[in-house]
Design a protein around this motif. Structure first.
Motif, PDB file in Angstrom:
ATOM      1  N   VAL A 168      30.432  49.029  47.874  1.00  0.00           N
ATOM      2  CA  VAL A 168      30.511  49.936  49.035  1.00  0.00           C
ATOM      3  C   VAL A 168      31.643  50.962  48.943  1.00  0.00           C
ATOM      4  CG1 VAL A 168      29.426  48.243  50.568  1.00  0.00           C
ATOM      5  CG2 VAL A 168      31.932  48.402  50.501  1.00  0.00           C
ATOM      6  N   ILE A 169      32.580  50.753  48.022  1.00  0.00           N
ATOM      7  CA  ILE A 169      33.698  51.716  47.969  1.00  0.00           C
ATOM      8  C   ILE A 169      33.339  52.925  47.099  1.00  0.00           C
ATOM      9  CG2 ILE A 169      35.615  50.160  48.511  1.00  0.00           C
ATOM     10  CD1 ILE A 169      36.021  50.197  45.336  1.00  0.00           C
ATOM     11  N   LYS A 170      33.988  54.060  47.465  1.00  0.00           N
ATOM     12  CA  LYS A 170      33.695  55.294  46.735  1.00  0.00           C
ATOM     13  C   LYS A 170      34.473  55.366  45.428  1.00  0.00           C
ATOM     14  CE  LYS A 170      32.878  58.032  50.891  1.00  0.00           C
ATOM     15  NZ  LYS A 170      33.432  59.027  51.791  1.00  0.00           N
ATOM     16  N   TYR A 171      35.705  54.888  45.460  1.00  0.00           N
ATOM     17  CA  TYR A 171      36.583  55.068  44.301  1.00  0.00           C
ATOM     18  C   TYR A 171      37.197  53.736  43.875  1.00  0.00           C
ATOM     19  CZ  TYR A 171      36.403  59.463  46.823  1.00  0.00           C
ATOM     20  OH  TYR A 171      35.961  60.561  47.514  1.00  0.00           O
ATOM     21  N   LYS A 172      37.498  53.655  42.603  1.00  0.00           N
ATOM     22  CA  LYS A 172      38.184  52.472  42.063  1.00  0.00           C
ATOM     23  C   LYS A 172      39.545  52.301  42.736  1.00  0.00           C
ATOM     24  CE  LYS A 172      36.446  52.467  37.361  1.00  0.00           C
ATOM     25  NZ  LYS A 172      36.773  52.713  35.964  1.00  0.00           N
ATOM     26  N   HIS A 173      40.018  51.109  42.787  1.00  0.00           N
ATOM     27  CA  HIS A 173      41.357  50.776  43.306  1.00  0.00           C
ATOM     28  C   HIS A 173      41.551  51.167  44.765  1.00  0.00           C
ATOM     29  CE1 HIS A 173      41.904  49.892  39.210  1.00  0.00           C
ATOM     30  NE2 HIS A 173      41.996  51.157  38.816  1.00  0.00           N
ATOM     31  N   SER A 174      40.491  51.139  45.550  1.00  0.00           N
ATOM     32  CA  SER A 174      40.679  51.444  46.975  1.00  0.00           C
ATOM     33  C   SER A 174      40.477  50.201  47.849  1.00  0.00           C
ATOM     34  CB  SER A 174      39.780  52.590  47.410  1.00  0.00           C
ATOM     35  OG  SER A 174      38.486  52.418  46.918  1.00  0.00           O
ATOM     36  N   ILE A 175      40.532  49.029  47.211  1.00  0.00           N
ATOM     37  CA  ILE A 175      40.457  47.784  47.976  1.00  0.00           C
ATOM     38  C   ILE A 175      41.836  47.134  47.948  1.00  0.00           C
ATOM     39  CG2 ILE A 175      39.375  45.497  48.130  1.00  0.00           C
ATOM     40  CD1 ILE A 175      37.080  46.701  46.348  1.00  0.00           C
ATOM     41  N   LYS A 176      42.396  46.891  49.126  1.00  0.00           N
ATOM     42  CA  LYS A 176      43.726  46.273  49.181  1.00  0.00           C
ATOM     43  C   LYS A 176      43.644  44.960  49.945  1.00  0.00           C
ATOM     44  CE  LYS A 176      46.508  50.478  48.899  1.00  0.00           C
ATOM     45  NZ  LYS A 176      46.489  50.469  47.472  1.00  0.00           N
ATOM     46  N   ILE A 177      44.221  43.937  49.326  1.00  0.00           N
ATOM     47  CA  ILE A 177      44.223  42.615  49.955  1.00  0.00           C
ATOM     48  C   ILE A 177      45.660  42.107  49.985  1.00  0.00           C
ATOM     49  CG2 ILE A 177      43.404  40.214  49.755  1.00  0.00           C
ATOM     50  CD1 ILE A 177      41.084  41.413  47.980  1.00  0.00           C
ATOM     51  N   THR A 178      46.128  41.678  51.148  1.00  0.00           N
ATOM     52  CA  THR A 178      47.447  41.031  51.165  1.00  0.00           C
ATOM     53  C   THR A 178      47.244  39.550  51.463  1.00  0.00           C
ATOM     54  OG1 THR A 178      47.852  41.337  53.543  1.00  0.00           O
ATOM     55  CG2 THR A 178      48.581  43.111  52.087  1.00  0.00           C
ATOM     56  N   THR A 179      48.147  38.741  50.952  1.00  0.00           N
ATOM     57  CA  THR A 179      48.109  37.304  51.252  1.00  0.00           C
ATOM     58  C   THR A 179      49.503  36.714  51.049  1.00  0.00           C
ATOM     59  OG1 THR A 179      47.086  35.170  50.703  1.00  0.00           O
ATOM     60  CG2 THR A 179      47.381  36.684  48.882  1.00  0.00           C
ATOM     61  N   ASP A 180      49.755  35.596  51.734  1.00  0.00           N
ATOM     62  CA  ASP A 180      51.025  34.896  51.505  1.00  0.00           C
ATOM     63  C   ASP A 180      50.766  33.623  50.700  1.00  0.00           C
ATOM     64  OD1 ASP A 180      49.758  34.235  54.200  1.00  0.00           O
ATOM     65  OD2 ASP A 180      51.033  32.494  53.878  1.00  0.00           O
ATOM     66  N   SER A 181      49.532  33.473  50.226  1.00  0.00           N
ATOM     67  CA  SER A 181      49.166  32.223  49.552  1.00  0.00           C
ATOM     68  C   SER A 181      49.185  32.381  48.023  1.00  0.00           C
ATOM     69  CB  SER A 181      47.758  31.807  50.001  1.00  0.00           C
ATOM     70  OG  SER A 181      47.214  30.876  49.096  1.00  0.00           O
ATOM     71  N   PRO A 182      50.203  31.786  47.360  1.00  0.00           N
ATOM     72  CA  PRO A 182      50.246  31.903  45.895  1.00  0.00           C
ATOM     73  C   PRO A 182      48.995  31.318  45.243  1.00  0.00           C
ATOM     74  CG  PRO A 182      52.296  30.979  46.746  1.00  0.00           C
ATOM     75  CD  PRO A 182      51.336  31.016  47.889  1.00  0.00           C
ATOM     76  N   SER A 183      48.439  30.261  45.835  1.00  0.00           N
ATOM     77  CA  SER A 183      47.260  29.649  45.191  1.00  0.00           C
ATOM     78  C   SER A 183      46.037  30.569  45.314  1.00  0.00           C
ATOM     79  CB  SER A 183      46.993  28.250  45.755  1.00  0.00           C
ATOM     80  OG  SER A 183      45.992  28.263  46.726  1.00  0.00           O
ATOM     81  N   TYR A 184      45.983  31.338  46.389  1.00  0.00           N
ATOM     82  CA  TYR A 184      44.878  32.305  46.543  1.00  0.00           C
ATOM     83  C   TYR A 184      45.040  33.415  45.495  1.00  0.00           C
ATOM     84  CZ  TYR A 184      41.127  34.135  49.665  1.00  0.00           C
ATOM     85  OH  TYR A 184      39.926  34.531  50.221  1.00  0.00           O
ATOM     86  N   VAL A 185      46.302  33.880  45.310  1.00  0.00           N
ATOM     87  CA  VAL A 185      46.562  34.916  44.305  1.00  0.00           C
ATOM     88  C   VAL A 185      46.104  34.424  42.929  1.00  0.00           C
ATOM     89  CG1 VAL A 185      48.371  36.181  43.072  1.00  0.00           C
ATOM     90  CG2 VAL A 185      48.493  35.968  45.553  1.00  0.00           C
ATOM     91  N   GLU A 186      46.511  33.199  42.621  1.00  0.00           N
ATOM     92  CA  GLU A 186      46.136  32.636  41.301  1.00  0.00           C
ATOM     93  C   GLU A 186      44.626  32.570  41.145  1.00  0.00           C
ATOM     94  OE1 GLU A 186      47.957  28.788  40.616  1.00  0.00           O
ATOM     95  OE2 GLU A 186      49.907  29.750  40.961  1.00  0.00           O
ATOM     96  N   ALA A 187      43.940  32.150  42.225  1.00  0.00           N
ATOM     97  CA  ALA A 187      42.477  32.027  42.136  1.00  0.00           C
ATOM     98  C   ALA A 187      41.833  33.403  41.901  1.00  0.00           C
ATOM     99  CB  ALA A 187      41.934  31.406  43.426  1.00  0.00           C
ATOM    100  N   ILE A 188      42.390  34.439  42.553  1.00  0.00           N
ATOM    101  CA  ILE A 188      41.818  35.791  42.370  1.00  0.00           C
ATOM    102  C   ILE A 188      42.111  36.282  40.946  1.00  0.00           C
ATOM    103  CG2 ILE A 188      41.880  38.197  43.181  1.00  0.00           C
ATOM    104  CD1 ILE A 188      42.606  37.047  46.004  1.00  0.00           C
ATOM    105  N   GLN A 189      43.320  36.003  40.486  1.00  0.00           N
ATOM    106  CA  GLN A 189      43.657  36.416  39.108  1.00  0.00           C
ATOM    107  C   GLN A 189      42.733  35.727  38.104  1.00  0.00           C
ATOM    108  OE1 GLN A 189      47.842  35.457  39.383  1.00  0.00           O
ATOM    109  NE2 GLN A 189      48.410  37.634  39.413  1.00  0.00           N
ATOM    110  N   GLU A 190      42.427  34.472  38.397  1.00  0.00           N
ATOM    111  CA  GLU A 190      41.540  33.719  37.510  1.00  0.00           C
ATOM    112  C   GLU A 190      40.138  34.353  37.466  1.00  0.00           C
ATOM    113  OE1 GLU A 190      42.675  29.511  37.977  1.00  0.00           O
ATOM    114  OE2 GLU A 190      40.490  29.214  37.804  1.00  0.00           O
ATOM    115  N   ILE A 191      39.665  34.772  38.644  1.00  0.00           N
ATOM    116  CA  ILE A 191      38.339  35.425  38.690  1.00  0.00           C
ATOM    117  C   ILE A 191      38.358  36.648  37.763  1.00  0.00           C
ATOM    118  CG2 ILE A 191      36.698  36.728  40.131  1.00  0.00           C
ATOM    119  CD1 ILE A 191      37.689  35.050  42.553  1.00  0.00           C
ATOM    120  N   PHE A 192      39.426  37.436  37.858  1.00  0.00           N
ATOM    121  CA  PHE A 192      39.505  38.670  37.051  1.00  0.00           C
ATOM    122  C   PHE A 192      39.625  38.360  35.561  1.00  0.00           C
ATOM    123  CE2 PHE A 192      39.392  42.545  39.570  1.00  0.00           C
ATOM    124  CZ  PHE A 192      39.303  42.001  40.843  1.00  0.00           C
ATOM    125  N   ASN A 193      40.287  37.259  35.233  1.00  0.00           N
ATOM    126  CA  ASN A 193      40.375  36.876  33.818  1.00  0.00           C
ATOM    127  C   ASN A 193      39.036  36.407  33.285  1.00  0.00           C
ATOM    128  OD1 ASN A 193      43.002  37.489  33.354  1.00  0.00           O
ATOM    129  ND2 ASN A 193      43.774  35.496  34.036  1.00  0.00           N
TER     130      ASN A 193
END
Ligand SMILES: C[S@@+](CC[C@H](N)C(=O)[O-])C[C@H]1O[C@@H](n2cnc3c(N)ncnc32)[C@H](O)[C@@H]1O
Length: 235
Positions: A168-193
């Motif tokens: 749905v986004i028009k341009y790359k890098h226009s999705i921003k997500i904030t979180t305070d959960s290190p385990s959520y960050v790790e899980a997202i990084q894992e998806i990208f890897n």
């Protein structure tokens, strides 16, 4: 409002809380009398009834200079602040939390805000009903962390949902997500890897006090008070 929800409950389903306290009669009246002017729910459901590409929601004819989407706006603090500060842009807020819808609707009416649209459906149905490349900026401020391992599968940021966001986004890098959960960050990084061939690069930073997205919601401030970092992921 309630007729749609009663008639098509499947679009409003969600595994967490959808209501924190019972709605007063005044708030029920408020929803019944005014929500229809600011909601995209009917359009979303109309699309899903027929799944006709031509019925997908797009904002081609809108006069707004940018179309912004916030998923899970909670109490609406960031949504409202953004709408006040950028009156030429449209801010769409989607949240299954009805008390949040009421809060924002009250402010819309109190201040005559003309650049907010709302939806109370599960955002996955909303995203599905949007035409591709219809959103300039997509923001998710501290999605539910679902900290217990057995609940990780409920997390909003999954490979499948990232693909929906990307659609749905028009341009790359226009999705921003904030979180305070290190385990959520790790899980997202894992998806990208794991899914490198399907996804672009993921940008990661720890926010500072001076950053725009730092301390911008009640939920985020609670984490900051506990001494937690706020991570920003840009997709
Ligand atoms: C942890 S709260 C954060 C609220 C707000 N962004 C803040 O920082 O204060 C997450 C919000 O996302 C909403 N939410 C979670 N999953 C959703 C979904 N699938 N569709 C729409 N809203 C959702 C919840 O109702 C809740 O209001």
């Amino acid at each position: 409002m309630f007729t749609l929800k009663e008639e098509f409950p499947q679009y409003y389903n969600y595994q967490g809380r959808r209501i924190s306290k019972k709605l007063s009669n005044t708030n029920i009246n408020l929803l019944n009398n005014h929500y229809y002017k600011y909601t995209l729910d009917k359009k979303i459901i109309d699309y899903h009834k027929v799944k006709d590409e031509k019925k997908k929601i797009n904002f081609n004819k809108s006069n707004f200079s940018q179309i912004n989407l916030e998923i899970g706006f909670g109490d609406g603090e960031y949504l409202l602040r953004s709408a006040y500060s950028k009156p030429k842009e449209l801010f769409i807020g989607v949240d299954v939390y009805i008390n949040g819808i009421v809060k924002v609707l009250k402010k819309i009416l109190e201040h005559g805000i003309e650049n907010i649209m709302l939806s109370n459906v599960n955002c996955l149905f909303f995203l599905d009903s949007l035409a591709s490349k219809s959103i300039d900026n997509l923001v998710i401020i501290n999605p539910d962390p679902w900290t217990k391992k057995k609940h990780h599968k409920r997390r909003l940021i999954s490979f499948q949902n990232i693909q929906l966001f990307n659609h749905v986004i028009k341009y790359k890098h226009s999705i921003k997500i904030t979180t305070d959960s290190p385990s959520y960050v790790e899980a997202i990084q894992e998806i990208f890897n794991e899914k490198k061939e399907f996804l672009d690069e993921l940008k990661f930073e720890i926010l500072n006090k001076s950053d725009d997205l730092y301390g911008i919601s009640r939920y985020q401030r609670k984490a900051i008070e506990k001494g937690q970092n706020i991570y920003l992921l840009t997709i």
